[in-house]
Design a protein around this motif. Sequence first.
Motif, PDB file in Angstrom:
ATOM      1  N   GLU A 162     -33.273  22.097  79.374  1.00 58.03           N
ATOM      2  CA  GLU A 162     -34.235  23.009  79.749  1.00 58.03           C
ATOM      3  C   GLU A 162     -34.311  23.153  81.201  1.00 58.03           C
ATOM      4  O   GLU A 162     -34.914  24.247  81.818  1.00 58.03           O
ATOM      5  N   HIS A 163     -33.908  22.040  82.093  1.00 60.09           N
ATOM      6  CA  HIS A 163     -34.048  22.131  83.368  1.00 60.09           C
ATOM      7  C   HIS A 163     -32.826  21.769  84.054  1.00 60.09           C
ATOM      8  O   HIS A 163     -31.838  21.078  83.396  1.00 60.09           O
ATOM      9  N   TYR A 164     -32.442  22.229  85.111  1.00 60.81           N
ATOM     10  CA  TYR A 164     -31.412  21.705  86.009  1.00 60.81           C
ATOM     11  C   TYR A 164     -31.276  20.354  86.231  1.00 60.81           C
ATOM     12  O   TYR A 164     -32.380  20.011  86.883  1.00 60.81           O
TER      13      TYR A 164
ATOM     14  N   PRO B  48     -32.655  32.754  81.422  1.00 61.86           N
ATOM     15  CA  PRO B  48     -31.701  33.409  80.888  1.00 61.86           C
ATOM     16  C   PRO B  48     -31.304  34.402  82.162  1.00 61.86           C
ATOM     17  O   PRO B  48     -30.158  34.928  81.989  1.00 61.86           O
ATOM     18  N   THR B  49     -32.175  34.582  82.910  1.00 64.31           N
ATOM     19  CA  THR B  49     -31.739  35.538  84.321  1.00 64.31           C
ATOM     20  C   THR B  49     -31.040  34.806  85.328  1.00 64.31           C
ATOM     21  O   THR B  49     -31.005  35.582  86.553  1.00 64.31           O
ATOM     22  N   ASP B  50     -30.746  33.683  85.141  1.00 68.26           N
ATOM     23  CA  ASP B  50     -29.975  32.930  86.477  1.00 68.26           C
ATOM     24  C   ASP B  50     -28.871  33.511  86.619  1.00 68.26           C
ATOM     25  O   ASP B  50     -28.251  33.820  85.589  1.00 68.26           O
ATOM     26  N   PRO B  51     -28.500  33.681  87.783  1.00 69.55           N
ATOM     27  CA  PRO B  51     -26.877  34.144  88.311  1.00 69.55           C
ATOM     28  C   PRO B  51     -25.928  33.315  87.713  1.00 69.55           C
ATOM     29  O   PRO B  51     -24.870  33.933  87.491  1.00 69.55           O
TER      30      PRO B  51
END
Length: 50
Positions: A23-25, A34-37
């Motif tokens: 759930e985390h980078y 879900p909106t991450d480029p």
Amino acid sequence: MRIRTFLAILGVAALGFACTDTEHYPITGEECAPTDPVQDLSVQQCDPPA
């Protein structure tokens, strides 16, 4: 004795892999969304610079 040591190491490794947070980078610790480029990237766009 070697079999016990091997199984102990294997068990610790399995527990370490089970604790992976999806759930985390991993580097920044920021929450994935879900909106991450990066969600739209393809493998071809991930080439390292020459």
